[in-house]
Design an enzyme around this catalytic site. Structure first.
Site, PDB file in Angstrom:
ATOM      1  N   SER A 139     124.347 -52.013  75.956  1.00  0.00           N
ATOM      2  CA  SER A 139     123.660 -50.979  76.742  1.00  0.00           C
ATOM      3  C   SER A 139     122.164 -51.212  76.613  1.00  0.00           C
ATOM      4  CB  SER A 139     124.004 -49.599  76.151  1.00  0.00           C
ATOM      5  OG  SER A 139     123.167 -48.597  76.696  1.00  0.00           O
ATOM      6  N   TYR A 152     125.525 -43.544  69.233  1.00  0.00           N
ATOM      7  CA  TYR A 152     125.618 -44.487  70.354  1.00  0.00           C
ATOM      8  C   TYR A 152     124.595 -45.612  70.193  1.00  0.00           C
ATOM      9  CZ  TYR A 152     126.203 -45.957  75.249  1.00  0.00           C
ATOM     10  OH  TYR A 152     126.464 -46.674  76.399  1.00  0.00           O
TER      11      TYR A 152
HETATM   12  P1  NAD Z   1     134.138 -44.723  81.317  1.00  0.00           P
HETATM   13  O1  NAD Z   1     134.335 -43.451  80.574  1.00  0.00           O
HETATM   14  O2  NAD Z   1     134.370 -44.747  82.785  1.00  0.00           O
HETATM   15  O3  NAD Z   1     134.973 -45.884  80.653  1.00  0.00           O
HETATM   16  C1  NAD Z   1     135.248 -45.960  79.280  1.00  0.00           C
HETATM   17  C2  NAD Z   1     136.542 -46.679  79.107  1.00  0.00           C
HETATM   18  O4  NAD Z   1     136.857 -46.734  77.716  1.00  0.00           O
HETATM   19  C3  NAD Z   1     137.701 -45.945  79.801  1.00  0.00           C
HETATM   20  O5  NAD Z   1     138.561 -46.898  80.386  1.00  0.00           O
HETATM   21  C4  NAD Z   1     138.390 -45.240  78.637  1.00  0.00           C
HETATM   22  O6  NAD Z   1     139.759 -45.033  78.884  1.00  0.00           O
HETATM   23  C5  NAD Z   1     138.166 -46.268  77.538  1.00  0.00           C
HETATM   24  N1  NAD Z   1     138.340 -45.709  76.187  1.00  0.00           N
HETATM   25  C6  NAD Z   1     137.750 -44.617  75.637  1.00  0.00           C
HETATM   26  N2  NAD Z   1     138.211 -44.428  74.384  1.00  0.00           N
HETATM   27  C7  NAD Z   1     139.105 -45.429  74.150  1.00  0.00           C
HETATM   28  C8  NAD Z   1     139.930 -45.768  73.037  1.00  0.00           C
HETATM   29  N3  NAD Z   1     139.941 -45.034  71.923  1.00  0.00           N
HETATM   30  N4  NAD Z   1     140.733 -46.844  73.156  1.00  0.00           N
HETATM   31  C9  NAD Z   1     140.764 -47.589  74.291  1.00  0.00           C
HETATM   32  N5  NAD Z   1     140.010 -47.304  75.366  1.00  0.00           N
HETATM   33  C10 NAD Z   1     139.172 -46.244  75.296  1.00  0.00           C
HETATM   34  O7  NAD Z   1     132.636 -45.150  80.994  1.00  0.00           O
HETATM   35  P2  NAD Z   1     131.788 -46.404  81.490  1.00  0.00           P
HETATM   36  O8  NAD Z   1     130.506 -45.832  81.956  1.00  0.00           O
HETATM   37  O9  NAD Z   1     132.557 -47.289  82.380  1.00  0.00           O
HETATM   38  O10 NAD Z   1     131.512 -47.145  80.083  1.00  0.00           O
HETATM   39  C11 NAD Z   1     132.067 -48.398  79.739  1.00  0.00           C
HETATM   40  C12 NAD Z   1     131.173 -49.086  78.724  1.00  0.00           C
HETATM   41  O11 NAD Z   1     129.882 -49.316  79.304  1.00  0.00           O
HETATM   42  C13 NAD Z   1     130.943 -48.273  77.451  1.00  0.00           C
HETATM   43  O12 NAD Z   1     130.924 -49.136  76.328  1.00  0.00           O
HETATM   44  C14 NAD Z   1     129.547 -47.686  77.686  1.00  0.00           C
HETATM   45  O13 NAD Z   1     128.894 -47.417  76.485  1.00  0.00           O
HETATM   46  C15 NAD Z   1     128.890 -48.812  78.446  1.00  0.00           C
HETATM   47  N6  NAD Z   1     127.715 -48.392  79.233  1.00  0.00           N
HETATM   48  C16 NAD Z   1     127.835 -47.496  80.262  1.00  0.00           C
HETATM   49  C17 NAD Z   1     126.701 -47.125  80.974  1.00  0.00           C
HETATM   50  C18 NAD Z   1     126.746 -46.157  82.142  1.00  0.00           C
HETATM   51  O14 NAD Z   1     125.689 -45.732  82.632  1.00  0.00           O
HETATM   52  N7  NAD Z   1     127.905 -45.786  82.660  1.00  0.00           N
HETATM   53  C19 NAD Z   1     125.461 -47.669  80.626  1.00  0.00           C
HETATM   54  C20 NAD Z   1     125.390 -48.579  79.555  1.00  0.00           C
HETATM   55  C21 NAD Z   1     126.531 -48.936  78.867  1.00  0.00           C
END
Ligand code: NAD
Length: 257
Positions: A139, A152
């Site tokens: 991130s 985080y």
């Molecule tokens: P999201 O909530 O849509 O996806 C998260 C995924 O992780 C989902 O598929 C969920 O089912 C899974 N998950 C959660 N807990 C779990 C567990 N215990 N075991 C297995 N799977 C699990 O969120 P996202 O925005 O797609 O985030 C995905 C990644 O990207 C994360 O690591 C997040 O930190 C990172 N990220 C997101 C953003 C953003 O703006 N959306 C920015 C930077 C980084």
């Protein structure tokens, strides 16, 4: 196609960035393993639909990334792992002195320790296959901090550190390890917050996005899951064979500030 014959495991891939990355890898010809902690019909349907759309083999394997043994079991059950995308992640926001300990522990386990366990299980398979790519979804918070996101930010900085160690331990092998650092990405999670914020501030959708959500993202545009998937496909390409142990920001200029 470019990734024909490769198997990609993407943790936390039944929504958002994980699903976007899995889709772009499937488009590029890779067989894909989708994962989350749930085991619903919709999870298996996602896999069937992705397979049908891109003519590749797609499986859904349930495993809870908060548990080290299940992280390792995911890789073992998949049976092959040429491309490992550590994406599963959760968030919680609170000041340090009020941060619930169980939330802190869960964020460190899911966002950071899971990548250690899956990498440990996947490297022997990559070595046996003579090729491997580890792509960690960190991130902008792996490179910078924000208040109230102690767990985080600590986990994502940890992911960047783990990426560097993985790269050094595999440096003389045809294996690379890199971290993608997204800024704000328009995932269903983020999209769902827009209508409420519009009501709360009596603002248009555009104003909420520009002036509330994207204050730290100079482009004032979200990154997309397709752009993140495309970056992951690039890291799996021959052109990226000498890119290892580094971070690629997809953040509209956030970390240039
Ligand atoms: P999201 O909530 O849509 O996806 C998260 C995924 O992780 C989902 O598929 C969920 O089912 C899974 N998950 C959660 N807990 C779990 C567990 N215990 N075991 C297995 N799977 C699990 O969120 P996202 O925005 O797609 O985030 C995905 C990644 O990207 C994360 O690591 C997040 O930190 C990172 N990220 C997101 C953003 C953003 O703006 N959306 C920015 C930077 C980084």
């Amino acid at each position: 196609m470019q990734l024909n014959g490769k198997t990609a495991i993407v943790t936390g891939s039944n929504s958002g960035i994980g699903l976007g990355v899995a889709t772009e890898l499937a488009k590029a010809g890779a067989d894909v393993v989708l994962n989350s902690f749930t085991d619903n019909d919709e999870d298996h349907k996602l896999a069937a639909d992705l397979a049908k759309e891109h003519g590749v083999n797609v499986r859904y394997i349930q495993a809870d990334m908060s548990k080290g043994d299940q992280c390792r079991a995911l890789i073992e059950k998949a049976g092959a792992c040429d491309i490992l995308v550590n994406n599963a992640g959760i968030q919680h926001v609170a000041p340090i002195d009020e941060f619930p300990v169980e939330k802190y522990d869960a964020i460190i386990a899911i966002n950071l320790s899971s990548a250690f366990h899956t990498t440990a299980a996947a490297l022997p398979m990559m070595r046996k296959a003579g090729w491997g790519r580890v792509v960690n979804i960190a991130s902008a918070h792996g490179l910078t901090a924000s208040p109230y996101k102690s767990a985080y930010v600590a986990a994502k900085h940890g992911v960047v550190g783990l990426t560097k160690v993985t790269a050094l331990e595999t440096a003389e092998e045809p294996i690379t390890a890199n971290a993608i650092c997204p800024g704000y990405v328009l995932t269903p999670l983020v999209e769902a917050q827009i209508p409420d914020t519009m009501k709360e501030y009596d603002m248009s959708r555009e104003d909420v996005i520009k002036n509330v959500m994207l204050t730290r993202q100079p482009s004032k545009e979200f990154a997309t899951v397709e752009q993140l998937g495309g970056t992951a496909v690039f890291l799996c390409s021959d052109a990226a064979a000498q890119i290892t142990g580094t971070t690629i920001s997809v953040d509209g200029g956030w970390t240039a500030l």
